[in-house]
Design a protein around this motif. Structure first.
Motif, PDB file in Angstrom:
ATOM      1  N   LEU A  81      11.683   4.372  -4.256  1.00  0.00           N
ATOM      2  CA  LEU A  81      10.307   4.856  -4.175  1.00  0.00           C
ATOM      3  C   LEU A  81      10.100   6.103  -5.040  1.00  0.00           C
ATOM      4  N   LEU A  82      11.119   6.971  -5.094  1.00  0.00           N
ATOM      5  CA  LEU A  82      11.046   8.127  -5.987  1.00  0.00           C
ATOM      6  C   LEU A  82      10.958   7.682  -7.451  1.00  0.00           C
ATOM      7  N   ALA A  83      11.660   6.601  -7.766  1.00  0.00           N
ATOM      8  CA  ALA A  83      11.706   6.114  -9.150  1.00  0.00           C
ATOM      9  C   ALA A  83      10.370   5.593  -9.639  1.00  0.00           C
ATOM     10  N   THR A  84       9.434   5.301  -8.709  1.00  0.00           N
ATOM     11  CA  THR A  84       8.129   4.815  -9.162  1.00  0.00           C
ATOM     12  C   THR A  84       7.417   5.837 -10.041  1.00  0.00           C
ATOM     13  N   LEU A 126      -7.558   2.432 -11.585  1.00  0.00           N
ATOM     14  CA  LEU A 126      -6.112   2.310 -11.777  1.00  0.00           C
ATOM     15  C   LEU A 126      -5.391   2.084 -10.457  1.00  0.00           C
ATOM     16  N   SER A 127      -5.819   2.763  -9.397  1.00  0.00           N
ATOM     17  CA  SER A 127      -5.196   2.568  -8.089  1.00  0.00           C
ATOM     18  C   SER A 127      -5.403   1.140  -7.592  1.00  0.00           C
ATOM     19  N   LEU A 128      -6.614   0.608  -7.802  1.00  0.00           N
ATOM     20  CA  LEU A 128      -6.888  -0.785  -7.440  1.00  0.00           C
ATOM     21  C   LEU A 128      -5.989  -1.725  -8.242  1.00  0.00           C
ATOM     22  N   ASN A 129      -5.850  -1.442  -9.533  1.00  0.00           N
ATOM     23  CA  ASN A 129      -4.996  -2.257 -10.390  1.00  0.00           C
ATOM     24  C   ASN A 129      -3.554  -2.224  -9.914  1.00  0.00           C
ATOM     25  N   TRP A 130      -3.053  -1.039  -9.614  1.00  0.00           N
ATOM     26  CA  TRP A 130      -1.676  -0.902  -9.121  1.00  0.00           C
ATOM     27  C   TRP A 130      -1.483  -1.647  -7.809  1.00  0.00           C
ATOM     28  N   GLY A 131      -2.437  -1.474  -6.900  1.00  0.00           N
ATOM     29  CA  GLY A 131      -2.300  -2.103  -5.586  1.00  0.00           C
ATOM     30  C   GLY A 131      -2.277  -3.610  -5.668  1.00  0.00           C
ATOM     31  N   VAL A 132      -3.187  -4.183  -6.446  1.00  0.00           N
ATOM     32  CA  VAL A 132      -3.243  -5.641  -6.573  1.00  0.00           C
ATOM     33  C   VAL A 132      -2.011  -6.155  -7.301  1.00  0.00           C
ATOM     34  N   TYR A 133      -1.549  -5.400  -8.302  1.00  0.00           N
ATOM     35  CA  TYR A 133      -0.363  -5.834  -9.048  1.00  0.00           C
ATOM     36  C   TYR A 133       0.876  -5.847  -8.148  1.00  0.00           C
ATOM     37  N   VAL A 134       1.075  -4.778  -7.401  1.00  0.00           N
ATOM     38  CA  VAL A 134       2.244  -4.721  -6.501  1.00  0.00           C
ATOM     39  C   VAL A 134       2.154  -5.828  -5.455  1.00  0.00           C
ATOM     40  N   TYR A 135       0.958  -6.029  -4.912  1.00  0.00           N
ATOM     41  CA  TYR A 135       0.777  -7.118  -3.955  1.00  0.00           C
ATOM     42  C   TYR A 135       1.113  -8.459  -4.597  1.00  0.00           C
ATOM     43  N   GLY A 136       0.645  -8.674  -5.834  1.00  0.00           N
ATOM     44  CA  GLY A 136       0.909  -9.936  -6.515  1.00  0.00           C
ATOM     45  C   GLY A 136       2.390 -10.180  -6.725  1.00  0.00           C
ATOM     46  N   VAL A 137       3.104  -9.142  -7.144  1.00  0.00           N
ATOM     47  CA  VAL A 137       4.553  -9.281  -7.375  1.00  0.00           C
ATOM     48  C   VAL A 137       5.283  -9.548  -6.066  1.00  0.00           C
ATOM     49  N   VAL A 144       0.841  -1.207   0.000  1.00  0.00           N
ATOM     50  CA  VAL A 144       0.000   0.000   0.000  1.00  0.00           C
ATOM     51  C   VAL A 144       0.868   1.246   0.000  1.00  0.00           C
ATOM     52  N   GLU A 145       1.993   1.220   0.737  1.00  0.00           N
ATOM     53  CA  GLU A 145       2.901   2.367   0.720  1.00  0.00           C
ATOM     54  C   GLU A 145       3.505   2.550  -0.668  1.00  0.00           C
ATOM     55  N   VAL A 146       3.845   1.446  -1.328  1.00  0.00           N
ATOM     56  CA  VAL A 146       4.400   1.531  -2.680  1.00  0.00           C
ATOM     57  C   VAL A 146       3.408   2.216  -3.613  1.00  0.00           C
ATOM     58  N   VAL A 147       2.134   1.823  -3.531  1.00  0.00           N
ATOM     59  CA  VAL A 147       1.110   2.421  -4.392  1.00  0.00           C
ATOM     60  C   VAL A 147       0.926   3.898  -4.063  1.00  0.00           C
ATOM     61  N   ALA A 148       0.905   4.245  -2.771  1.00  0.00           N
ATOM     62  CA  ALA A 148       0.742   5.646  -2.369  1.00  0.00           C
ATOM     63  C   ALA A 148       1.901   6.496  -2.893  1.00  0.00           C
ATOM     64  N   GLN A 149       3.125   6.008  -2.729  1.00  0.00           N
ATOM     65  CA  GLN A 149       4.283   6.739  -3.237  1.00  0.00           C
ATOM     66  C   GLN A 149       4.228   6.849  -4.758  1.00  0.00           C
ATOM     67  N   ARG A 150       3.796   5.776  -5.399  1.00  0.00           N
ATOM     68  CA  ARG A 150       3.706   5.768  -6.868  1.00  0.00           C
ATOM     69  C   ARG A 150       2.718   6.815  -7.353  1.00  0.00           C
ATOM     70  N   ILE A 151       1.578   6.931  -6.685  1.00  0.00           N
ATOM     71  CA  ILE A 151       0.575   7.930  -7.066  1.00  0.00           C
ATOM     72  C   ILE A 151       1.161   9.334  -6.950  1.00  0.00           C
ATOM     73  N   VAL A 152       1.803   9.605  -5.837  1.00  0.00           N
ATOM     74  CA  VAL A 152       2.323  10.954  -5.575  1.00  0.00           C
ATOM     75  C   VAL A 152       3.411  11.321  -6.569  1.00  0.00           C
ATOM     76  N   TRP A 153       4.399  10.430  -6.764  1.00  0.00           N
ATOM     77  CA  TRP A 153       5.540  10.788  -7.611  1.00  0.00           C
ATOM     78  C   TRP A 153       5.194  10.757  -9.086  1.00  0.00           C
ATOM     79  N   THR A 154       4.212   9.967  -9.475  1.00  0.00           N
ATOM     80  CA  THR A 154       3.746  10.026 -10.863  1.00  0.00           C
ATOM     81  C   THR A 154       3.062  11.360 -11.126  1.00  0.00           C
TER      82      THR A 154
END
Length: 302
Positions: free
Chosen positions: A213-216, A81-92, A36-46
């Motif tokens: 995390l910035l690189a996301t 898209l946020s749901l997609n990102w979250g589930v994908y990151v969790y899956g990986v 969830v933190e990965v997705v949150a950081q990804r949203i912000v930095w994107t």
């Protein structure tokens, strides 16, 4: 820059799908953080990245003119898209890369199913056969996994929903990404603030963690921009073929690098999916060729 601008669109499309196909390699490096933190950081930095691009191109003012209906559509797209990102990151991060790849293999079939259910579209026999094989594949994989392939199904449905919204929303690629980020950013920032105040954030725990995390942001934005350029230059039939590059690479990573189990029953399920996609793609190419041949030839003035 002149060379980049003159490059064929298929180069941009291939680049986008290659980067997406290598996402398991990148997001696997983020195992130190909660998904969830990965997705949150990804949203912000994107969002930060796309706002910088809009600012440098003198287009920030264009965000002001977005009407309320478009903002509502952007909110739906942002949630999907946020749901997609979250589930994908969790899956990986949880070792389900192959199931994530399955989600993007069946995504075209889910999109067709949405067209039937939501827009009452009529399908040809070949498309019904493809959908039937896809449903059979999900049943086989459900038996194989001992459960429905939830990760794959959520990824496919969320991205199909995102695609449907993108078809009707009146925003170009950059403004669309920015609007979606603006809608999601308050929730992402609130969660990041919670992690900071509770001492659970990984963002500043080390230079390496902070950098990853910035690189996301750029890792997310670059393929989206490549895709936007390709979509304007490449026929939809070509893009439809290129899209299978992403799940193929992701599946190869899951099997060859992550050594995820692939029993015979799982291969059988994937074989049914590939057969469905082969029928679906062949029919789509045939229809596209028929449409081109049926277009009247306009004589050039002499």
């Amino acid at each position: 820059m002149r060379r980049i601008g003159s490059a064929p669109g298929v180069v941009f499309g291939t680049g986008a799908y290659l980067i997406w196909g290598l996402f398991p390699a990148f997001f696997g490096l983020l195992a130190f953080a909660d998904s969830v933190e990965v997705v949150a950081q990804r949203i912000v930095w994107t969002l930060v990245m796309v706002l910088i691009v809009l600012a440098f191109s003198g287009r920030l003012r264009e965000l002001i003119g977005i009407d309320a209906k478009t903002w509502r559509l952007a909110a739906v797209a942002s949630f999907a898209l946020s749901l997609n990102w979250g589930v994908y990151v969790y899956g990986v991060l949880s070792g389900h890369v192959v199931e994530c790849a399955l989600g993007y293999f069946i995504n075209p079939l889910v999109t067709v199913a949405f067209g039937v259910v939501i827009f009452r579209e009529k399908l040809a026999k070949a498309q019904w056969v493809a959908l039937g094989l896809g449903a059979l594949a999900v049943a086989v994989l459900t038996v194989d996994y001992g459960r429905p392939p939830y990760i794959a199904l959520v990824l496919a449905c969320s991205f199909a929903t995102y695609g449907l919204v993108k078809k009707v929303i009146r925003l170009d690629a950059l403004r669309g990404i920015a609007a979606e980020g603006i809608v999601a950013a308050p929730f992402a920032l609130a969660f990041i603030a919670y992690l900071v105040f509770s001492g659970r954030t990984e963002f500043a725990s080390s230079p390496a963690h902070t950098g990853l995390l910035l690189a996301t942001g750029p890792v997310t934005l670059v393929p989206l921009l490549l895709f936007a350029v390709a979509a304007q230059r490449v026929p939809l039939s070509t893009m439809g073929l290129l899209q299978y590059l992403t799940p193929a690479l992701q599946m190869a990573w899951g099997v060859a690098v992550m050594h995820e189990p692939m029993p015979a029953s799982r291969w059988a399920g994937f074989a049914l999916i590939w057969a469905a996609l082969a029928i679906f793609t062949t029919d789509a190419l045939r229809r596209a060729r028929a449409r081109r041949n049926s277009q009247p030839v306009v004589a050039e003035p002499t």
